[in-house]
Scaffold this active site. Structure first.
Site, short mmCIF file in Angstrom:
data_model
loop_
_atom_site.label_atom_id
_atom_site.label_comp_id
_atom_site.label_asym_id
_atom_site.label_seq_id
_atom_site.Cartn_x
_atom_site.Cartn_y
_atom_site.Cartn_z
N GLU A 56 2.73 1.65 2.38
CA GLU A 56 3.40 0.59 3.15
C GLU A 56 4.92 0.55 2.93
OE1 GLU A 56 1.26 -3.02 2.29
OE2 GLU A 56 -0.64 -2.13 2.86
N ASN B 80 0.29 6.13 3.14
CA ASN B 80 -0.68 5.18 3.71
C ASN B 80 0.04 3.95 4.25
OD1 ASN B 80 -3.53 4.40 3.99
ND2 ASN B 80 -3.11 2.85 2.42
N HIS C 152 -6.59 -2.03 9.92
CA HIS C 152 -7.08 -3.42 9.86
C HIS C 152 -6.94 -3.95 11.29
CE1 HIS C 152 -7.37 -3.37 5.54
NE2 HIS C 152 -6.12 -2.96 5.43
N GLU D 248 -8.61 2.03 5.50
CA GLU D 248 -8.95 0.64 5.10
C GLU D 248 -9.58 -0.10 6.27
OE1 GLU D 248 -5.61 -1.36 3.29
OE2 GLU D 248 -5.00 0.43 2.19
N ASP E 282 -11.33 -2.24 8.90
CA ASP E 282 -12.13 -3.43 9.17
C ASP E 282 -11.72 -3.94 10.55
OD1 ASP E 282 -9.64 -4.56 8.37
OD2 ASP E 282 -10.44 -5.26 6.46
O1 G2I Z 1 -4.21 -6.67 2.00
C1 G2I Z 1 -5.22 -5.80 2.40
C2 G2I Z 1 -4.93 -4.38 2.00
C3 G2I Z 1 -3.70 -3.86 2.74
N1 G2I Z 1 -3.41 -2.49 2.40
C4 G2I Z 1 -3.30 -2.19 0.98
C5 G2I Z 1 -4.51 -2.73 0.21
O2 G2I Z 1 -4.32 -2.51 -1.17
C6 G2I Z 1 -4.72 -4.19 0.49
O3 G2I Z 1 -5.85 -4.61 -0.29
C7 G2I Z 1 -5.82 -5.92 -0.73
C8 G2I Z 1 -7.09 -6.22 -1.52
O4 G2I Z 1 -8.19 -6.08 -0.65
C9 G2I Z 1 -7.05 -7.64 -2.06
O5 G2I Z 1 -8.14 -7.85 -2.94
O6 G2I Z 1 -4.70 -6.13 -1.53
C10 G2I Z 1 -4.57 -7.49 -1.91
C11 G2I Z 1 -3.26 -7.70 -2.63
O7 G2I Z 1 -2.18 -7.40 -1.84
C12 G2I Z 1 -5.76 -7.90 -2.79
O8 G2I Z 1 -5.69 -9.26 -3.08
C13 G2I Z 1 -5.50 -9.58 -4.42
C14 G2I Z 1 -5.18 -11.06 -4.48
O9 G2I Z 1 -3.99 -11.29 -3.73
C15 G2I Z 1 -4.95 -11.44 -5.89
O10 G2I Z 1 -4.73 -12.83 -5.96
C16 G2I Z 1 -6.14 -11.04 -6.76
O11 G2I Z 1 -5.86 -11.30 -8.12
O12 G2I Z 1 -6.64 -9.30 -5.18
C17 G2I Z 1 -6.43 -9.55 -6.54
C18 G2I Z 1 -7.63 -9.07 -7.34
O13 G2I Z 1 -8.78 -9.72 -6.90
#
Ligand code: G2I
Length: 475
Positions: free
Chosen positions: A170, A212, A248, A275, A277
């Site tokens: 990103e 990515n 997404h 990714e 969905d």
């Molecule tokens: O935002 C969706 C995805 C976009 N592209 C990059 C990916 O790495 C990203 O994944 C998401 C995860 O699915 C989430 O699970 O990235 C988020 C963070 O930017 C993740 O969220 C984080 C929460 O914001 C935190 O509060 C939490 O501690 O997940 C963490 C672990 O559960």
């Protein structure tokens, strides 16, 4: 004696050979009295096995916390043959304090994958989000060096265990400009992405190295910005093997979704849907269209959904995945499976093993692609200011160091800064001071330059760049 039945994930390997198909067809004939639809005899019944028939993978994002949920892990191990850790390989997780690494959660996911014959996508080494606090507080050379160290250490830990790494995530801005996103990493100098990729290639030469991003799912300003970067990297020999399209999706995909994948593939990189969905009432059809688009692009090597059940999704309330909260297959699942099963031959060169077709490691430098430069002398080196970005109160400068035909193992560039110019940070070289005559010496990883090749370093300064001169001495 106990007979071990091969698990589903072992099947695709046989099916990718013609012999495997022949055997399957033969079985269909022998047992075929009831089999009206001959192709159905060959159709795989899980996402991973079905994708493997055309030499592709089907993966999902996995949080370590879910591995103990048996409903979850049953689906994971039945359907998916590639795993991306959802958060566990991000910078905040793996290096919570500087040079102190924490691999436990990610190691647990890798161990699960190894035990179940699944491959791994590493996600992600350099990203503006999910940085630990200490990284957020760094800038300039300190941040650049921290990024390089992070890539080296994390990739060394997982060397040989990762099919593909999202080296950079990103880095492009949304909107119409097609330019880079502002971030602390970007402010270390525009070359931060190529430094990340060169570092990554040296750290694990067998891993495929991917860029990515999201909102790059059609031909638009942002995807064209990425496209231009990949084209430039290919032209200059910066190592890059693949581009991930997060996908997404809300409601529908752009009509040029497939064309966009294809234009990247035409640059000589693999493309992957990383990714996936999809929200909206047309979900099943859209999932089918996306899968079909990947199947239609030979170098589309695999698809990863960002979670398994709707209840596992980061898009809470949108139910964007292939399984419902109870683990039942949704209509979207059937759409995907049908499209996978209908696929023609794909990237079958490395269907279901960890073998990488990545080129051999590139050196940290690449041959000059700028014919405007005069030929370098034999021995020693030359230096030139290759770009300057000036604003009202300061500037960044990129300096190119080109080795003479004998190559160099170490170099020093002497820069004469215009009066009033003061260096505030630098990258890829160590400066002797901040103003006047400043000598920049190479770092450990970029001292060696092959004959005729070059490397670049840069610095940011207050003041005006006008009158800046540079010269080089090498040994
Ligand atoms: O935002 C969706 C995805 C976009 N592209 C990059 C990916 O790495 C990203 O994944 C998401 C995860 O699915 C989430 O699970 O990235 C988020 C963070 O930017 C993740 O969220 C984080 C929460 O914001 C935190 O509060 C939490 O501690 O997940 C963490 C672990 O559960």
């Amino acid at each position: 004696m106990r007979i071990t039945v091969p698990r589903h994930r072992d099947l695709p390997r046989a099916k990718t050979s013609l012999k495997g198909w022949g055997v399957a067809a033969g079985v269909a004939l022998v047992t075929g009295a009831m089999m009206v639809l001959a192709p159905a005899a060959d159709a795989a019944t899980t996402l991973g096995a079905s994708a493997a028939q055309s030499g592709r993978y089907f993966g999902t994002a996995v949080p370590n916390s879910k591995l103990g949920d048996s409903t979850y892990s049953t689906i994971l191990d039945r359907e998916f043959n590639m795993i991306t850790p959802e958060n566990e390989m991000k910078w905040d997780a793996t290096e919570p304090s500087q040079n102190s690494f924490s691999f436990g959660a990610a190691d647990a996911i890798v161990a699960h994958a190894t035990a179940h014959g699944q491959r791994m996508r590493g996600h992600t080494l350099a990203w503006y989000q999910q940085q630990p606090g200490w990284v957020q507080n760094l800038s300039g050379t300190a941040l650049r060096n921290a990024m390089i160290n992070h890539i080296n250490q994390v990739m060394a830990h997982y060397k040989g265990k990762i099919y593909a790494w999202d080296v950079v995530n990103e880095a492009y801005a949304d909107g119409t400009g097609g330019g880079r996103r502002d971030s602390n990493l970007q402010r270390t100098g525009n070359d931060w992405i190529e430094v990340a990729f060169r570092t990554a290639r040296a750290a694990d030469p067998a891993a495929k190295l991917c860029y990515n991003d999201y909102n790059t799912d059609g031909v638009n300003a942002k995807s064209t910005g990425v496209y231009n970067m990949v084209q430039d990297f290919k032209a200059r020999g910066v190592p890059i093997d693949c581009v991930g399209f997060q996908s997404h999706i809300t409601n529908s995909i752009p009509s040029d979704y497939q064309a966009n994948l294809q234009r990247f593939a035409n640059l000589g990189v693999d493309v992957q849907i990383t990714e996936l969905d999809v929200s909206g009432s047309n979900q099943a059809a859209v999932y089918g269209q996306i899968t079909q688009a990947c199947m239609n692009v030979t170098r589309c090597t695999g698809i990863t959904t960002w979670g398994i059940r709707d209840s596992d999704s980061w898009r809470s309330g949108e139910n964007p995945l292939l399984f419902d909260a109870s683990g039942n297959k949704k209509a979207a699942y059937t759409s995907v499976l049908n499209a996978l099963n209908a696929a023609g031959p794909g990237p079958s060169s490395s269907p279901s093993t960890g073998t990488s077709t990545s080129p051999s490691p590139s050196p940290s430098v690449s041959p000059s692609s700028q014919p405007s430069q005069s030929p370098p002398p034999s021995g020693g080196c030359t230096a030139a200011v290759s770009s300057v970005n000036q604003w009202n109160t300061g500037f960044t400068a990129t300096i190119r160091v080109t080795a003479g035909s004998a190559g160099v193992n170490a170099w020093t560039v002497t820069a004469n800064l215009p009066s009033g110019a003061t260096i505030t940070n630098s990258w890829n070289a160590t400066p002797s001071g901040t103003s006047g005559t400043v000598r920049f010496t190479n770092l450990s990883y970029n001292g060696h330059i092959d004959g005729g090749a070059y490397t670049e370093f840069g610095f940011q300064a207050n003041g005006n760049a006008s009158g800046l001169t540079v010269s080089c001495s090498g040994s």
